[in-house]
Each structure stands twice: as C-alpha cells, then as structure tokens.
Motif scaffolding. Structure first.
Motif, PDB file in Angstrom:
ATOM      1  N   ARG A 125      -1.712  -0.279  -2.387  1.00  0.00           N
ATOM      2  CA  ARG A 125      -2.035  -1.501  -3.105  1.00  0.00           C
ATOM      3  C   ARG A 125      -2.679  -2.494  -2.132  1.00  0.00           C
ATOM      4  O   ARG A 125      -2.732  -2.267  -0.924  1.00  0.00           O
ATOM      5  N   ASP A 168      -1.446  -5.176  -1.060  1.00  0.00           N
ATOM      6  CA  ASP A 168      -0.476  -5.698  -0.086  1.00  0.00           C
ATOM      7  C   ASP A 168       0.038  -4.612   0.857  1.00  0.00           C
ATOM      8  O   ASP A 168       1.058  -4.804   1.529  1.00  0.00           O
ATOM      9  N   THR A 180       1.551  -1.874   0.239  1.00  0.00           N
ATOM     10  CA  THR A 180       2.661  -1.045  -0.229  1.00  0.00           C
ATOM     11  C   THR A 180       2.092   0.210  -0.882  1.00  0.00           C
ATOM     12  O   THR A 180       0.918   0.262  -1.264  1.00  0.00           O
ATOM     13  N   ASP A 226      12.143   1.843   0.176  1.00  0.00           N
ATOM     14  CA  ASP A 226      11.968   0.462  -0.267  1.00  0.00           C
ATOM     15  C   ASP A 226      10.540   0.300  -0.781  1.00  0.00           C
ATOM     16  O   ASP A 226       9.580   0.395  -0.013  1.00  0.00           O
ATOM     17  N   LYS A 227      10.384   0.049  -2.080  1.00  0.00           N
ATOM     18  CA  LYS A 227       9.052  -0.046  -2.670  1.00  0.00           C
ATOM     19  C   LYS A 227       8.257  -1.237  -2.147  1.00  0.00           C
ATOM     20  O   LYS A 227       7.032  -1.276  -2.262  1.00  0.00           O
ATOM     21  N   LYS A 228       8.965  -2.211  -1.549  1.00  0.00           N
ATOM     22  CA  LYS A 228       8.270  -3.390  -1.025  1.00  0.00           C
ATOM     23  C   LYS A 228       7.869  -3.235   0.445  1.00  0.00           C
ATOM     24  O   LYS A 228       7.265  -4.133   1.018  1.00  0.00           O
ATOM     25  N   ARG A 229       8.234  -2.098   1.011  1.00  0.00           N
ATOM     26  CA  ARG A 229       7.922  -1.887   2.420  1.00  0.00           C
ATOM     27  C   ARG A 229       6.449  -1.492   2.585  1.00  0.00           C
ATOM     28  O   ARG A 229       5.987  -0.541   1.962  1.00  0.00           O
TER      29      ARG A 229
END
Length: 461
Positions: free
Chosen positions: A122, A124, A126, A142-145
């Motif tokens: 994405r 960002d 991720t 962690d999907k936000k990593r």
C-alpha cells in the motif's frame, strides 16, 4: 536500508500481461514500440531476476495473480530499486513501482533466505497481499507493520542485460540444475526432520544409560547415612560425615523435610530403579541407533540418486509426486499406535488432554480401557469387536504399555485397572485426563522388559 537503481532499460515501458507460470515465479510482459520483453521474478526454490523475449507458459492465474493483473496491467514502470544486503553487490529485494491514469501500485520481490515471497504494498508501505499468504502472516502478523526486507545474503545483482537474459533462461526452465529438484528437496527436508528427531531420541536414551554411573554414589551416600543416623540433625540441607569403608569424609546434600533414614531409603530406591531400567534402555538404544543409521543411509542414497530414482524414494517416504500441489495437512492424532504380539492395535494417549480425546471420543463403548491405578499416566485403549473378550496376552501387552507410560515407570510391579470403555466417565469440571471408573477390575502386572521392547519396536508412525 541502502538502495540502488535497477532495470533502467525498462523504465517507462507498459505492462501488457502478468502471469504466474508456476509457484514462486512471476512474469511481467512489457510492450513498447512494437517490442516485447518479459521480466522474470523468482522467489521460490529459485531466486533471482531475469529477462526473456517470450513469456514462459504455465499454470492458470490464481487469485493473487488476478489481483496483480487488475493493479499492474496497462500501467507503466515508473521506478525500480534494488534493496541492498550488507554486501552492496547483492540484493535482498527488488521493488517496482507502476503508474497508470487511475492507479498506482508497488510490488516487492523479497529474496529472504527462509521465507522468500512477493508482496503487494500500500502507499503506507504495509502489505496488502502476498503470493504466499501463510508465510506473509507469519512474517507480518501485525497488519499495520510496514514492509521490511529480510536480512539474508540475498541474490547477486545481474551486471548487465546479457546477465539478465542468461538468468532468464535458467529461471524459465524448472528442470534446469539451478532450479533444483522439488521432489528431491521435499524428500531431503522430510528426511532431515526425521533424522533430527531420531537423533534427539537416541541422545535422550544415552542420557538414561549415563545415569547408571550415579548408582555407586547413591548407594555410598545411603550406607553412610544409615551408619550415622544419630549424627544428622533434622532440617539441614547438607551434612559432612565420615565414610568408614572408604576412610574418608563425604559431603551429602539433603532435603530439610526428610530425616536421615528416609533420605537413605530414597537413595537405595533410586539406585534400584536406575539398575532395573538399564537393560530396557540398552535395547531401546539399539533400536534408536538402528533408526538413525537407516535414516542417514537413506539421506545419503537420496543425495546420490539419479533423477529416475527420486520418484521411487519419494513414494517410499510418502511425498507427493507433484510437489507443486501443496499436500493437505494431516489431522493431529491424539494417541500413539502399537501392535500386540498377534498384530492387534493398542492405542496410548499422548498427554492428559489427549487421554480425554482417546477415551471419550475415539474409543467405542465396547473397547477395553486400561490405566495404572493410583498413578498419573496414559490411558490405554484396545479396540475390540462387540461382545468380544480381551485375550490374556493382549491384556498383558496393553497393561505393559500402560505401565511404561505412567509415572511409576521403572517399578517391578504395577496395579492395572481395566474395564470396558462404557464404564469410564468424566465428571464435569474435572482436570484433563481425570475420569471416574465403574466396575473396575484390578490385577498386578509383573514387568517384563522383553515384552516392552517388542511393543516399542512395533509402534506405527
């Protein structure tokens, strides 16, 4: 992470087609000014980047390839960077950026040594998707990593267009030496895992045998304690006594909660238990050593085997002939299976929770159930036909396994409780493995090491 420009000759070219000819290989076909170029990105058994004039054919597009098609096809390559390893001449990943009027997208081919993969990123950084989702979940739970490349040695960066074409020919051919043999690799991995397990078992048995060296010390300490009972104060953790037989002083560690007489008795009991287990451990070591030798020989045969012999070896090991198809995972079996003297199966629970599963779920009401009375240990179940009576020898075999897989292992005799499975029930809220037994029958088993050795050798993997 240091970066270096990559694939300058492809910048600005339009992606005409995205394909996944086989697992671990992505191809991007670029079209520009009437010419086609296919970029090969390998992240499986082979790892690397190459180029060809014609795209290799292969499997139909899976869901991830179809997703990449919607993101990349029709877009132009706007950026390409090598993510460099500590050695600046090697790369741990290749990042590509694409752009079209309605979309921007980035992918990363990751050459991590243990879990190579291809990621869709994405804005960002991720991870939005991956060719191998299971590996992605393990690495980026962690999907936000944000995405970070691995720290392996990576791949050698192709020096020029000619090097890319040479690499492309090898990456496109799954039968090339550089591709490795997937069946051989799968068999090698399985054999090494089995060998490691067998070597650990052999080491544990040899540790049991090494404990026989403790018996002279245990008997000496027991004799000295009995000779000086009045000189050992209660509640001490260590005492220094004179050994008349050796004409020397000896330091003895004690449990403050035990008196000297009990401490001596426990030492004699421990020595006897070690000595009783010595013969069994020796036989088990011979069996374990035979298994280690067999696995080592099979592994050596695998490494030296010609291609036509590989499939036969793989079948012997239960490996699928088509390594591209991911084998279904076996459901975990909550019990071990042994064979009695006449081939009858005997089931032994692996742990307390598995005891519950074996007794309450697997066993049928008319099967025979056994356990060592008054001791923690495995539940044992003997499958029987309805209204059948358990044969005396089969009962002794099952009882021997119950004794061996109990906390009383090593004792000369055991009280064995047995009954039909229908008379065993579990009380609500009771601990795992804890059951109530009605119509219990009990007999005393005299332990036979030869019987146990035969049973252990019969275990079905």
């Amino acid at each position: 992470m240091e970066r270096a420009p990559a694939l300058a000759w492809l910048l600005g070219h339009r992606v005409q087609r995205v394909d996944g000819p086989r697992p671990g290989l992505l191809t991007l076909t670029f079209y520009e000014r009437g010419e086609k170029q296919t970029l090969l990105l390998a992240f499986g058994l082979q790892r690397g980047v190459g180029a060809l004039d014609e795209r290799p054919k292969g499997e139909a597009a899976n869901a991830f390839i179809q997703r990449l098609r919607t993101q990349l096809e029709g877009g132009r390559l706007r950026g390409a960077e090598w993510l460099l390893a500590r050695d600046a001449e090697r790369a741990v990943a290749l990042q590509l950026a694409f752009e079209r009027a309605d979309n921007r997208a980035r992918i990363v081919v990751d050459f991590d040594g243990s879990t190579p993969n291809l990621f869709l990123l994405r804005d960002d950084d991720t991870v939005a998707g991956a060719a191998d989702e299971r590996s992605r979940r393990a690495r980026f739970a962690d999907k936000k990593r944000p995405y970070e490349p691995g720290q392996g040695k990576g791949i050698a960066i192709p020096a020029d267009a000619q090097a890319l074409r040479e690499a492309g020919s090898k990456l496109a051919d799954p039968a090339s030496p550089e591709a490795g043999d997937p069946i051989r690799n799968a068999a090698r991995s399985q054999l090494r895992a089995a060998l490691k397990k067998a070597e650990r078992k052999l080491s544990a048995i040899e540790g049991d045998l090494a404990r026989v060296a403790e018996t002279p010390r245990l008997r000496r300490e027991g004799n000295v304690l009995l000779s000086h009972l009045d000189e050992v104060p209660r509640g001490v953790s260590q005492v220094r006594l004179f050994d008349d037989s050796a004409e020397d002083w000896i330091e003895i560690a004690l449990d403050p909660a035990q008196d000297a007489r009990r401490a001596a008795e426990l030492r004699f009991e421990r020595a006897r238990k070690i000595e009783r287990g010595l013969a069994i451990a020796g036989q088990r070591r011979d069996l374990a050593q035979h298994e280690v030798d067999r696995l080592r020989a099979t592994l050596a045969e695998l490494e030296a085997a010609p291609p036509e012999r590989i499939s036969e070896l793989a079948r012997d090991l239960g490996i699928a002939a088509n390594p591209r198809r991911r084998p279904q995972q076996r459901a975990r079996v909550p019990f071990r299976t042994f064979r009695a003297a006449h081939g009858e199966p005997i089931f032994v629970g692996k742990n307390a929770a598995d005891n519950d599963t074996l007794t309450l779920t697997v066993a049928r009401p008319h099967d025979h159930w056994l356990h060592v009375r008054g001791s923690a240990g495995s539940h044992v179940v003997v499958p029987l036909e309805k209204k059948a009576q358990i044969a005396p020898e089969l009962l002794l075999d099952a009882a021997t396994l119950a004794a061996h897989f109990s906390q009383q292992r090593g004792e000369p005799t055991f009280e064995i409780a047995h009954t039909e499975r229908r008379f065993v029930r579990k009380l609500k809220g009771s601990a795992p493995g804890s059951v109530n037994v009605d119509r219990e029958r009990v007999f005393v088993l005299r332990f036979e090491s030869a019987r146990l050795t035969r049973l252990l050798a019969s275990e079905k993997a």
